[in-house]
Enzyme design. Sequence first.
Site, PDB file in Angstrom:
ATOM      1  N   HIS A  61       0.835  -1.221   0.000  1.00  0.00           N
ATOM      2  CA  HIS A  61       0.000   0.000   0.000  1.00  0.00           C
ATOM      3  C   HIS A  61       0.859   1.256   0.000  1.00  0.00           C
ATOM      4  O   HIS A  61       1.815   1.387   0.756  1.00  0.00           O
ATOM      5  CB  HIS A  61      -1.026  -0.007   1.128  1.00  0.00           C
TER       6      HIS A  61
ATOM      7  N   GLU B 297      -4.923   1.859   2.440  1.00  0.00           N
ATOM      8  CA  GLU B 297      -5.045   0.688   3.315  1.00  0.00           C
ATOM      9  C   GLU B 297      -5.207   1.107   4.772  1.00  0.00           C
ATOM     10  O   GLU B 297      -5.947   0.480   5.537  1.00  0.00           O
ATOM     11  CB  GLU B 297      -3.800  -0.207   3.163  1.00  0.00           C
ATOM     12  N   GLU B 298      -4.513   2.174   5.164  1.00  0.00           N
ATOM     13  CA  GLU B 298      -4.425   2.517   6.582  1.00  0.00           C
ATOM     14  C   GLU B 298      -5.746   2.924   7.213  1.00  0.00           C
ATOM     15  O   GLU B 298      -6.040   2.550   8.345  1.00  0.00           O
ATOM     16  CB  GLU B 298      -3.388   3.631   6.801  1.00  0.00           C
TER      17      GLU B 298
END
Length: 471
Positions: free
Chosen positions: A285, A331-332
């Site tokens: 990511h 993604e985070e």
Amino acid sequence: MKKQISIFTILLLTTTVLFAQKVNKEDSIQLRKIYNASLLDGKSYDWLDHLSNKIGGRLSGSANAEKAVKYTQAELDKLGLDKVWLQPVMVPKWVRGLKEYSFMETGPGITSIMDICALGGSVATPNAGLKAGVIEVKSLEELAVLGKEKIQGKIVFYNRPMQADLIHTFEAYGGCVDQRYSGAAEAAKYGAVGIVVRSMNLRQDDFPHTGAMSYGDLPESQRIPACAISTNGADKLSNTLKLIPNLNFYFKQNCKVFPDVQSHNVIGEITGSKYPNKYMIVGGHLDSWDLGDGSHDDGAGVVQSMDVLRLLKKTGYKPEHSIRVVLFMNEENGLRGGREYATQANLKKENHVFALESDSGGFTPRGFSFDCDDANFAQIQSWEQLFKPYLIHYFEKGGSGADIGPLKKDGIVLAGLRPDSQRYFDYHHAESDTFDAVNKRELELGAATMTSLIYLMDKYGVKNSAAQIKN
């Protein structure tokens, strides 16, 4: 007649053994080429240097995230791939604002500065900050035991540490991350005015670790500010509470949520020579948290994935399947990039047969975990001896990666690179996640290990799967 059958059987077995030895030798030579190319002429470390030191933290929706999109697209273009493109994806935009400030007050005018940071997605404190008494808990379940009478008007301090005796550190992380993700939503139900969460870290230090949190379906008017405190700070607060239960905790943070903005997944492809409509992907990511520069999480996975395609080309290998590198955005704090990629793949009826993700840091590679059926896992286990010279020994069934998870369906093999994880949570989501924490050789070994698995999966294919049979 029996003698003729016996001779025929011996000849057949001998031919099979010799063929297997030849195949293994060919594979061994190709893996050696891959490792040599990565260790002697790798690009992953240089790419990471630029991402980390020239761009920096790449929080979704930020200017730095868009710089990273443009940079990685340009670098993939230089590799001479068959296709490079951007896939639009809407992502959340959360801004930290000015640096957070906090102190513990043990008496009138007696204060101690504490190391904190806002959790990703948190609301701000009032402009003047927030000061209240503290109630310490070890779990979400304790809130119900204490009840509204003891929690209302207080700051809830979640202080369950990662379990240090678990060798698999991701298991230790999973055992306490619910405090960070759901802590504010649960505490607000009992009238808490804010939360402080012990950082997800096995080391004692002064770095607070951020990370995603959620208010669930809590109305905006009932949302309370949430911050993380360093492990040293958590111990200090806990020990002081034992001596002075009526102390106050103050913190001020200025974070804000804005409307979603458009960003992109970055994708590059080598089109397959035999199965152009069957896709194998490798990725990490591109976004990161904003406190450090995201070198381990997940700059390492991004540059390793990019180098997989470069190493295949450099060693002269022409894939039978189409091999894609996918640099996922968000993604985070949302997983929007992974979900959008899977959505578009389904809409286009793309046949994905294998996916590999690197999102566990740039440390020494130990092996892989696989989400697949028994037939495919048996084939993968047969390759263990090829990896043994590189001290890669971990081949287990288990999870793969968050961004490739949405691709899961019958017939696809999902895999995750598994580096040594003992130091990973020292840096995860913290200001200490910087370029100097990454070892060049370890990073390059990871890139070669990933390339080797992609090579073997491409050469031998996915076994006994609906995805392989489907056109």
